[in-house]
Design an enzyme around this catalytic site. Sequence first.
Site, PDB file in Angstrom:
ATOM      1  N   GLU A  46      27.308  -8.225 -25.706  1.00  0.00           N
ATOM      2  CA  GLU A  46      27.669  -6.846 -26.075  1.00  0.00           C
ATOM      3  C   GLU A  46      28.701  -6.891 -27.182  1.00  0.00           C
ATOM      4  O   GLU A  46      29.613  -7.736 -27.175  1.00  0.00           O
ATOM      5  CB  GLU A  46      28.249  -6.087 -24.877  1.00  0.00           C
ATOM      6  CG  GLU A  46      28.841  -4.733 -25.318  1.00  0.00           C
ATOM      7  CD  GLU A  46      28.906  -3.671 -24.245  1.00  0.00           C
ATOM      8  OE1 GLU A  46      29.026  -4.052 -23.075  1.00  0.00           O
ATOM      9  OE2 GLU A  46      28.833  -2.478 -24.582  1.00  0.00           O
ATOM     10  N   CYS A 240      27.538  -0.474 -22.343  1.00  0.00           N
ATOM     11  CA  CYS A 240      27.915   0.894 -22.712  1.00  0.00           C
ATOM     12  C   CYS A 240      27.562   1.244 -24.154  1.00  0.00           C
ATOM     13  O   CYS A 240      27.319   2.415 -24.459  1.00  0.00           O
ATOM     14  CB  CYS A 240      29.416   1.094 -22.488  1.00  0.00           C
ATOM     15  SG  CYS A 240      29.855   1.082 -20.737  1.00  0.00           S
ATOM     16  N   ASN A 374      21.283   1.541 -19.560  1.00  0.00           N
ATOM     17  CA  ASN A 374      22.224   0.487 -19.145  1.00  0.00           C
ATOM     18  C   ASN A 374      22.583   0.697 -17.689  1.00  0.00           C
ATOM     19  O   ASN A 374      21.742   0.556 -16.811  1.00  0.00           O
ATOM     20  CB  ASN A 374      23.455   0.504 -20.069  1.00  0.00           C
ATOM     21  CG  ASN A 374      24.568  -0.392 -19.564  1.00  0.00           C
ATOM     22  OD1 ASN A 374      24.295  -1.497 -19.100  1.00  0.00           O
ATOM     23  ND2 ASN A 374      25.797   0.064 -19.599  1.00  0.00           N
ATOM     24  N   GLU A 375      23.794   1.060 -17.461  1.00  0.00           N
ATOM     25  CA  GLU A 375      24.341   1.148 -16.096  1.00  0.00           C
ATOM     26  C   GLU A 375      24.205   2.596 -15.628  1.00  0.00           C
ATOM     27  O   GLU A 375      25.180   3.235 -15.303  1.00  0.00           O
ATOM     28  CB  GLU A 375      25.816   0.778 -16.242  1.00  0.00           C
ATOM     29  CG  GLU A 375      26.508   0.298 -15.059  1.00  0.00           C
ATOM     30  CD  GLU A 375      27.904  -0.171 -15.473  1.00  0.00           C
ATOM     31  OE1 GLU A 375      28.695   0.630 -16.011  1.00  0.00           O
ATOM     32  OE2 GLU A 375      28.213  -1.352 -15.254  1.00  0.00           O
TER      33      GLU A 375
HETATM   34  O1  AHR Z   1      30.866  -5.506 -19.877  1.00  0.00           O
HETATM   35  C1  AHR Z   1      31.639  -4.380 -20.158  1.00  0.00           C
HETATM   36  C2  AHR Z   1      30.990  -3.082 -19.686  1.00  0.00           C
HETATM   37  O2  AHR Z   1      30.899  -3.072 -18.297  1.00  0.00           O
HETATM   38  C3  AHR Z   1      29.578  -2.868 -20.119  1.00  0.00           C
HETATM   39  O3  AHR Z   1      29.491  -2.323 -21.377  1.00  0.00           O
HETATM   40  C4  AHR Z   1      29.046  -1.918 -19.095  1.00  0.00           C
HETATM   41  O4  AHR Z   1      27.664  -2.050 -18.884  1.00  0.00           O
HETATM   42  C5  AHR Z   1      29.875  -2.199 -17.884  1.00  0.00           C
HETATM   43  O5  AHR Z   1      30.440  -1.042 -17.387  1.00  0.00           O
END
Ligand code: AHR
Length: 657
Positions: A46, A240, A374-375
Amino acid sequence: MNITTRMLAAAIAFTGLSATAATTVDIDLGKKGAPVAPTMYGLFFEDINYAADGGLYAEKIKNRSFEFPQPFTGWTVAGNVELLDNGPFERNPHFVRLKPAGHPHKHTALENEGYFGVSFEAGKQYRFSVWARALESPAKLRIELVDPAADGETHAIAQQEITVMPGEWQKYTALLTPGATVEKGRLRVFLCRPESEVDLEHISLMPVDTWKGRENGLRNDLAQALYDTHPGVFRFPGGCIVEGTDLATRYQWKNTVGPVENRPLNENRWHYTFAHRFYPDYYQSGGLGFFEFFQLCEDMGAAPLPVVSVGLACQYQNNADSCHVPVDDLQPYIDDALDLIQFANGDTTTVWGKVRSDMGHPAPFGLKYIGIGNEQWGEEFTVRLQPFIKAIRKAYPDIRIVGSSGPAPDGKDFDYLWGEMTRLGADLVDEHFYRPESWFIASADRYDSYSRKGPKVFAGEYACHGAGKKRNHFNAALLEAAFMTGLERNADIVEMATYAPLFAHVEGWQWRPDMIWYDNLRSVKTASYHVQKLYSDNKGTHTATLTVDGKPATGGDTGLYASAVRDDSDGSYIVKAVNITGEPIDLNLKVKGLKKGKMPDTVTITTLHAGDDEENTLDNPRLIEPQTRTMTVDAAADWNTVLPAKTFAVYRFSKSK
Ligand code: AHR
């Protein structure tokens, strides 16, 4: 622990000296276990902590196209410099015009500060490039690499001149070879006499010596560190940042392919996500884009796992429905996912396959996985995921789709999402757990009871966040190793796992711990890096049953965690054992199912050990490193050793040829 004690501990491990009653570890090689997926241990990239620009991407110039909201961010301007906005690259329209300074003793010049400085190493070559045109008569530029702190005759450590001709925009290059190593240098561009007017755009400085020698390349030491883990999968471009703080700032892969000069800038949400670590100059140039990510996967032999937006802006920061894409308007987002698969796999007659081919890669990249969102969590997510799955299944039935279980590794939302991922037919579910020591100690049996009927597990982001420390201290890495025995034992359901985050610049981090740290010249592999690499290097091909008192070794009262795999590629078998206690554990490995004539006669023992609070740093990067030794095995079926306190050990048994 001092060095002598550490050597003693290692010596005990190697010689198998034993003092107390041994713990019997039963290993059954008779029955072939589940295959360990080739993707099992991988990497998650990331652009956080200056992981791309200022990190893996080798570009040294910040704001090279003058597209930052404040167009001279990163630049110091002297003399007569004008900003214009009808340049040759339509998605990066700004450029600068250098004009005579107006007095023989004044200079028109630009200076770039780079990312925490422009660094260069003595004797290495750096390629300066610029798109330029002179206005009426030829214009001469002097390019300098400078050390503003140098107290000799000149700041310039290297210099070159370029003559820019009037007429069309052209790319000009010059090679510079600095005579000194400088961490916090600058690039200077002077308009020389006799002065003319000259337009400049996309001012770049790259080391010639990038990984694989590519012009739009990667920083050598960082790419090599990734390669050395032999990752099975590579998830990108992030977590994110895929979502964005708002939809406008989500990651859009189509903006990151094609000529680098025409890839538009994007705001990086990590510049302000944590106001207590605020980096107002953190943007994404897109120079390290989706083509480069796929190429890196190919170079490393890792399965690419790109993630695209599901039409949700970051749910943490956007409660209102109006912040997200209405379900009925998702088609452009779904098209982005379909087009991405075409970009990776389509033949050269397809629209996006041709884009890939024009970038120098006519052969497909062999994409097999795609992450949607993503999450994400809640019904907000599931109603949007559904049409993506439908469209991808229809167009590309073989692509495996990765869904999400949200930010927490358990609880109501997590359970709901697992149910929904199963109902919607996701192939894998991405789980995230940044958790304290106690969680890692207790969770090695996490997957032992998972259903074998639904989607597979992708442990997509995890790291042990040591209480109150959040550093890469050894104990956190040790507990990750202990937890990972549970991933290995459950390789029938866990298909991939990636530690997170991957990279951090020591002067620009927002989140820690991280796997690899660096400044502008040096990098350091953490103890967690070594744990990941040891698992990856010893992943084997199939699981093997390993028990203590008839049960998996998951810590419990003993503090012993262990798992085993066999490697059918070379007939060896591998035992991983982690002792999280402060006392050595005597082990007696009883192995069933060994074939006569194929009895191992050698064991390679690799141990990772340090004091709880110790960590590798840029100044002391090799404090914690695996120690390896090979020794003869007399009785493979009944073998004794001592697993020292606070140690991760990998025992690889093989038959010498
Ligand atoms: O790894 C940091 C962040 O943690 C990532 O962007 C996200 O997916 C998670 O909340």
